[in-house]
Design a protein around this motif. Structure first.
Motif, mmCIF file in Angstrom:
data_model
loop_
_atom_site.group_PDB
_atom_site.id
_atom_site.type_symbol
_atom_site.label_atom_id
_atom_site.label_comp_id
_atom_site.label_asym_id
_atom_site.label_seq_id
_atom_site.Cartn_x
_atom_site.Cartn_y
_atom_site.Cartn_z
ATOM 1 N N PHE A 14 0.821 -1.218 0.000
ATOM 2 C CA PHE A 14 0.000 0.000 0.000
ATOM 3 C C PHE A 14 0.856 1.270 0.000
ATOM 4 O O PHE A 14 0.361 2.358 0.257
ATOM 5 N N HIS A 36 -2.557 4.728 -4.840
ATOM 6 C CA HIS A 36 -3.623 3.851 -5.334
ATOM 7 C C HIS A 36 -4.995 4.402 -4.974
ATOM 8 O O HIS A 36 -5.111 5.379 -4.215
ATOM 9 N N HIS A 76 -9.279 2.799 -4.278
ATOM 10 C CA HIS A 76 -10.086 1.598 -4.054
ATOM 11 C C HIS A 76 -11.473 1.827 -4.635
ATOM 12 O O HIS A 76 -11.904 2.965 -4.819
ATOM 13 N N GLU A 116 -12.178 3.211 2.158
ATOM 14 C CA GLU A 116 -11.258 2.496 3.053
ATOM 15 C C GLU A 116 -11.471 3.022 4.460
ATOM 16 O O GLU A 116 -11.164 4.175 4.757
ATOM 17 N N HIS A 144 -4.376 7.894 -2.733
ATOM 18 C CA HIS A 144 -3.685 7.897 -1.434
ATOM 19 C C HIS A 144 -2.679 6.757 -1.393
ATOM 20 O O HIS A 144 -2.663 5.897 -2.277
HETATM 21 FE FE LIG Z 1 -5.628 2.230 0.496
#
Ligand SMILES: [Fe+2]
Length: 175
Positions: A88, A92, A94, A98, A138
């Motif tokens: 991580f 990236h 999602h 998150e 992030h």
């Molecule tokens: Fe993340």
């Protein structure tokens, strides 16, 4: 207690939880501080930890449609700790929010808000709750402490798989 470090466009450190909450909320990132309803020990089970925060966790999960919660405990003796960290450590996104609540230890969320040309990091510690909206770029660093005990909540099994941007921006802001 969380510490917000703004790198760009104007460097600044923010330590007042109220100011941090306002800053994050203005950017669509939920930040709160939760207290356990009972004292917790280092070796308490996942069930005990979840129960200690159930008064905050259950209403949040119901309101936002989360189906499951678990507790991760990553520390210096965890096998493949550097590989876990590396997963991580690159920018990236999602496909779902998150959500993390820090029961113990710490972790650093770095944010890159392209539309505002902003880069900042939030050091999260015991009692800090954060929800990073889906699609927000992030990255996350376990270092330097390499100890995170955190509650995670999920809507789907694969919602928090990292979709890497390959921008390489994280290299500019590493420790
Ligand atoms: Fe993340």
């Amino acid at each position: 207690m969380a510490v917000l470090t703004i790198f760009d466009p104007i460097p600044k450190i923010v330590e007042d939880p109220k100011d941090i909450k306002t800053f994050m909320n203005e950017r669509g990132i939920i930040f709160e501080q939760w207290e356990a309803n009972r004292p917790l020990l280092d070796n308490d089970s996942q069930e005990t930890i979840l129960l200690a925060y159930d008064h905050k966790l259950s209403p949040y999960m119901k309101k936002h449609g989360y189906l499951s919660a678990d507790v991760i405990n990553v520390h210096k003796e965890t096998p493949n700790i550097e590989a876990i960290r590396a997963k991580f450590l690159s920018e990236h996104t999602h496909s779902e929010d998150e959500v993390r609540f820090f029961v113990d230890g710490e972790g650093q969320f770095f944010f890159h808000l392209k539309e505002k040309s902003e880069v900042f990091k939030l050091l999260c510690e015991k009692g800090d709750f954060i929800s990073v909206p889906k699609g927000v770029t992030h990255w996350f660093d376990l270092a330097p402490k390499y100890f995170v005990k955190a509650i995670r909540v999920f809507q789907t099994q694969d919602g928090w798989v990292a979709n890497y941007t390959e921008s390489g921006i994280e290299k500019k802001y590493s420790l």
